[in-house]
Design a protein around this motif. Structure first.
Motif, PDB file in Angstrom:
ATOM      1  N   ASP A 141     158.516  -7.696  50.850  1.00 41.51           N
ATOM      2  CA  ASP A 141     159.524  -6.834  51.467  1.00 41.51           C
ATOM      3  C   ASP A 141     160.869  -6.941  50.749  1.00 41.51           C
ATOM      4  O   ASP A 141     161.808  -6.194  51.073  1.00 41.51           O
ATOM      5  N   TYR A 160     167.448  -1.822  50.458  1.00 38.31           N
ATOM      6  CA  TYR A 160     167.084  -0.843  51.478  1.00 38.31           C
ATOM      7  C   TYR A 160     168.191   0.207  51.598  1.00 38.31           C
ATOM      8  O   TYR A 160     169.374  -0.145  51.709  1.00 38.31           O
ATOM      9  N   VAL A 186     160.014   3.998  53.634  1.00 39.26           N
ATOM     10  CA  VAL A 186     159.533   2.924  54.498  1.00 39.26           C
ATOM     11  C   VAL A 186     159.304   3.424  55.920  1.00 39.26           C
ATOM     12  O   VAL A 186     158.269   3.162  56.519  1.00 39.26           O
TER      13      VAL A 186
END
Length: 115
Positions: free
Chosen positions: A89, A93, A48
């Motif tokens: 999104d 992460y 990202v």
């Protein structure tokens, strides 16, 4: 031993914001390039954003202008400011660094963008 611990994920509405944090230990943080990856359900992990030891940043086209990576070399922390979030999104992460040819990963923090 290198430890990377992510935090700051959660549920947010489309258009909202989140700030992810990654606490690093076991490395000389300031000399390492750092990265944020994400993995959406059923998809491969993708890069990202990245920041070099010198502070240069780079972003994937899908997040450019909405996400901002930064680092604090005093607190040994990596950040990802996420604005104008979209349902796409939604992902886990991960914080990443590399030392001696070996990749190190945290366990991830989950971000869900949904109304």
């Amino acid at each position: 031993q290198v430890y990377l611990v992510e935090s700051g994920g959660g549920l947010v509405q489309p258009g909202g914001s989140l700030r992810l944090s990654c606490a690093a230990s076991g490395i000389n943080f300031k000399i390492h390039d750092m990265r944020w990856y994400r993995q959406a359900p059923g998809k491969e992990r993708e890069l990202v954003a990245s920041v070099t030891s010198g502070g240069s940043t780079n972003y994937s086209d899908s997040v450019k202008g909405r996400l901002s990576i930064s680092r604090d070399n005093v607190r040994n922390r990596l950040y990802l400011q996420m604005n104008s979030l979209k349902p796409e999104d939604t992902a886990v992460y991960y914080c990443n660094t590399r030392r001696g040819g070996t990749d190190f990963w945290g366990r991830g923090t989950r971000v869900t963008v949904s109304s």
